[in-house]
Design a protein around this motif. Structure first.
Motif, mmCIF file in Angstrom:
data_model
loop_
_atom_site.group_PDB
_atom_site.id
_atom_site.type_symbol
_atom_site.label_atom_id
_atom_site.label_comp_id
_atom_site.label_asym_id
_atom_site.label_seq_id
_atom_site.Cartn_x
_atom_site.Cartn_y
_atom_site.Cartn_z
ATOM 1 N N PRO A 48 20.782 23.101 3.485
ATOM 2 C CA PRO A 48 19.408 22.770 3.878
ATOM 3 C C PRO A 48 18.390 22.801 2.751
ATOM 4 C CG PRO A 48 20.411 24.171 5.508
ATOM 5 C CD PRO A 48 21.379 24.112 4.367
ATOM 6 N N HIS A 49 18.478 23.792 1.852
ATOM 7 C CA HIS A 49 17.512 23.851 0.754
ATOM 8 C C HIS A 49 17.555 22.579 -0.082
ATOM 9 C CE1 HIS A 49 15.951 27.852 1.320
ATOM 10 N NE2 HIS A 49 17.163 28.359 1.382
ATOM 11 N N ALA A 50 18.760 22.173 -0.450
ATOM 12 C CA ALA A 50 18.907 20.963 -1.252
ATOM 13 C C ALA A 50 18.513 19.727 -0.451
ATOM 14 C CB ALA A 50 20.342 20.840 -1.757
ATOM 15 N N LYS A 262 8.729 15.614 9.319
ATOM 16 C CA LYS A 262 9.505 14.763 10.233
ATOM 17 C C LYS A 262 10.987 14.803 9.877
ATOM 18 C CE LYS A 262 9.727 10.120 12.233
ATOM 19 N NZ LYS A 262 11.193 10.043 12.169
ATOM 20 N N TYR A 263 11.286 14.781 8.575
ATOM 21 C CA TYR A 263 12.680 14.852 8.141
ATOM 22 C C TYR A 263 13.316 16.159 8.621
ATOM 23 C CZ TYR A 263 16.760 15.607 5.242
ATOM 24 O OH TYR A 263 18.036 15.885 4.833
ATOM 25 N N ILE A 264 12.606 17.256 8.464
ATOM 26 C CA ILE A 264 13.134 18.559 8.883
ATOM 27 C C ILE A 264 13.373 18.581 10.386
ATOM 28 C CG2 ILE A 264 12.591 21.018 9.099
ATOM 29 C CD1 ILE A 264 11.100 20.778 6.412
ATOM 30 N N ALA A 265 12.416 18.057 11.146
ATOM 31 C CA ALA A 265 12.548 18.048 12.606
ATOM 32 C C ALA A 265 13.718 17.170 13.048
ATOM 33 C CB ALA A 265 11.249 17.565 13.240
ATOM 34 N N ASP A 266 13.852 15.993 12.444
ATOM 35 C CA ASP A 266 14.912 15.062 12.836
ATOM 36 C C ASP A 266 16.296 15.557 12.417
ATOM 37 O OD1 ASP A 266 12.961 13.420 13.860
ATOM 38 O OD2 ASP A 266 12.978 11.998 12.175
ATOM 39 N N THR A 267 16.359 16.229 11.265
ATOM 40 C CA THR A 267 17.649 16.644 10.712
ATOM 41 C C THR A 267 18.161 17.942 11.315
ATOM 42 O OG1 THR A 267 17.100 15.569 8.603
ATOM 43 C CG2 THR A 267 18.894 17.188 8.571
ATOM 44 N N PHE A 268 17.276 18.910 11.489
ATOM 45 C CA PHE A 268 17.708 20.250 11.880
ATOM 46 C C PHE A 268 17.389 20.608 13.333
ATOM 47 C CE2 PHE A 268 16.898 20.370 7.248
ATOM 48 C CZ PHE A 268 18.207 20.525 6.838
ATOM 49 N N GLY A 270 15.022 21.766 15.052
ATOM 50 C CA GLY A 270 14.379 23.025 15.367
ATOM 51 C C GLY A 270 15.071 24.271 14.846
ATOM 52 N N THR A 271 16.287 24.134 14.337
ATOM 53 C CA THR A 271 16.972 25.302 13.780
ATOM 54 C C THR A 271 16.252 25.788 12.536
ATOM 55 O OG1 THR A 271 19.085 24.471 14.594
ATOM 56 C CG2 THR A 271 19.178 26.172 12.922
ATOM 57 N N ILE A 272 15.829 24.852 11.721
ATOM 58 C CA ILE A 272 15.047 25.133 10.518
ATOM 59 C C ILE A 272 13.719 24.442 10.681
ATOM 60 C CG2 ILE A 272 14.883 24.760 8.029
ATOM 61 C CD1 ILE A 272 17.950 24.864 7.970
ATOM 62 N N VAL A 273 12.637 25.143 10.353
ATOM 63 C CA VAL A 273 11.304 24.574 10.475
ATOM 64 C C VAL A 273 10.508 24.849 9.204
ATOM 65 C CG1 VAL A 273 11.265 24.824 12.989
ATOM 66 C CG2 VAL A 273 10.388 26.681 11.548
ATOM 67 N N PRO A 274 9.438 24.092 8.954
ATOM 68 C CA PRO A 274 8.607 24.372 7.785
ATOM 69 C C PRO A 274 8.005 25.774 7.876
ATOM 70 C CG PRO A 274 8.107 22.202 8.691
ATOM 71 C CD PRO A 274 8.981 22.897 9.690
ATOM 72 N N ALA A 275 7.903 26.434 6.743
ATOM 73 C CA ALA A 275 7.251 27.748 6.682
ATOM 74 C C ALA A 275 5.799 27.543 6.298
ATOM 75 C CB ALA A 275 7.950 28.643 5.662
ATOM 76 N N GLU A 276 4.919 28.162 7.041
ATOM 77 C CA GLU A 276 3.469 27.974 6.783
ATOM 78 C C GLU A 276 2.885 29.184 6.092
ATOM 79 O OE1 GLU A 276 2.252 25.144 7.217
ATOM 80 O OE2 GLU A 276 3.768 24.218 8.497
#
Length: 276
Positions: A48-50, A262-268, A270-276
């Protein structure tokens, strides 16, 4: 952050071994530089990081920045490469891990922004309910600084053990003062933890290795950190002397751009989300 001498020594030996190999070899995938503009290299662990860093690189290209992602398979080498100037940025760790690296290596890395939320969890192929953990169960935890203690803290939150008061994330198995299930701890390289599930009863694994290891979060996962757990918040690191670099600051902001979200939401999902 202070750690037991044995763990510090292990990290030192790992640094020596990794340093001898340099930043080449199978631990990373270096892309050939583009002809246009300075290549900004972001180090990230595989998974996920990469993947998120690649999404950021694509967005950065639209803004005239030439960003290349360099993948690593361990937690130590990216910071080492960043401190030695072989990388410009690193995206794979939480702030306490970076601060521990600084202390043990006389480095001066700093965080210039949050990236994604990566919760650690307890996983198993044998146990379906933490209330049914058998006596004498073998539990695999990370052997790297911070994450080993983090894993023990999570096991405590899950009600499986009690640690010495005040030890916090500095904990090692020696700090377990109440072990009702007589758990046996097995300290392993973080990348090996998903594969260890066939040999252990439980394993405490960070989300990036859960994803890269192909684990099924719903079927194999039992318990996770809270979403507001500070150690679950990943950061973008840079050498302190470059913390005000405008291009690096722009890249930090792109982790929170609409396209990357959007990329994070579509790919993961909800398992991984942006950190605010």
């Amino acid at each position: 952050m202070q750690f037991k001498k044995a763990i510090v020594s292990l990290v030192a030996l790992s640094l020596i071994a990794l340093g001898a190999a340099g930043c080449g070899g199978s631990d990373k995938k270096a892309a050939a530089p583009d002809k246009g503009g300075k290549v900004i290299k972001i180090g990230a662990t595989a998974g996920p990081h990469a993947q998120v860093a690649e999404a950021v690189a694509q967005e950065a290209k639209k803004q005239g920045l030439n960003v290349k992602v360099v993948e690593f398979s361990d937690y130590v080498t990216p910071d080492k490469a960043l401190a030695e100037g072989e990388l410009d940025l690193a995206s794979y760790q939480h702030k306490p891990f970076m601060e521990n690296f600084n202390k043990n290596n006389n480095a001066h890395l700093v965080a210039i922004g949050p990236t994604i939320l990566m919760r650690m969890g307890i996983y198993s192929d044998k146990v379906r309910d933490l209330k049914a953990v058998p006596d004498g169960a073998t539990v695999a935890i990370p052997n790297d600084p911070t994450n080993g203690g983090r894993g023990l803290m999570l096991l405590q939150k899950a009600g499986l053990l009690k640690l010495r008061d005040g030890v916090g994330f500095k904990a090692t198995p020696k700090d377990v003062v109440d072990n009702p299930h007589k758990l046996v701890f097995k300290e392993l390289e973080a990348a090996q933890l998903p594969r260890s599930l066939k040999d252990v009863d439980l394993a405490v694994i960070t989300m990036n290795y859960v994803m890269s290891g192909g684990l099924d979060v719903k079927k194999q996962g039992l318990f996770w950190e809270d979403k507001n757990e500070p150690l679950a918040v990943m950061i973008l690191a840079v050498d302190g002397k470059n913390k005000d670099n405008a291009d690096y600051q722009k890249i930090a902001s792109l982790f929170h751009s609409d396209s990357v979200k959007k990329y994070i939401a579509d790919t993961f999902k909800g398992t991984i989300v942006p950190a605010e």
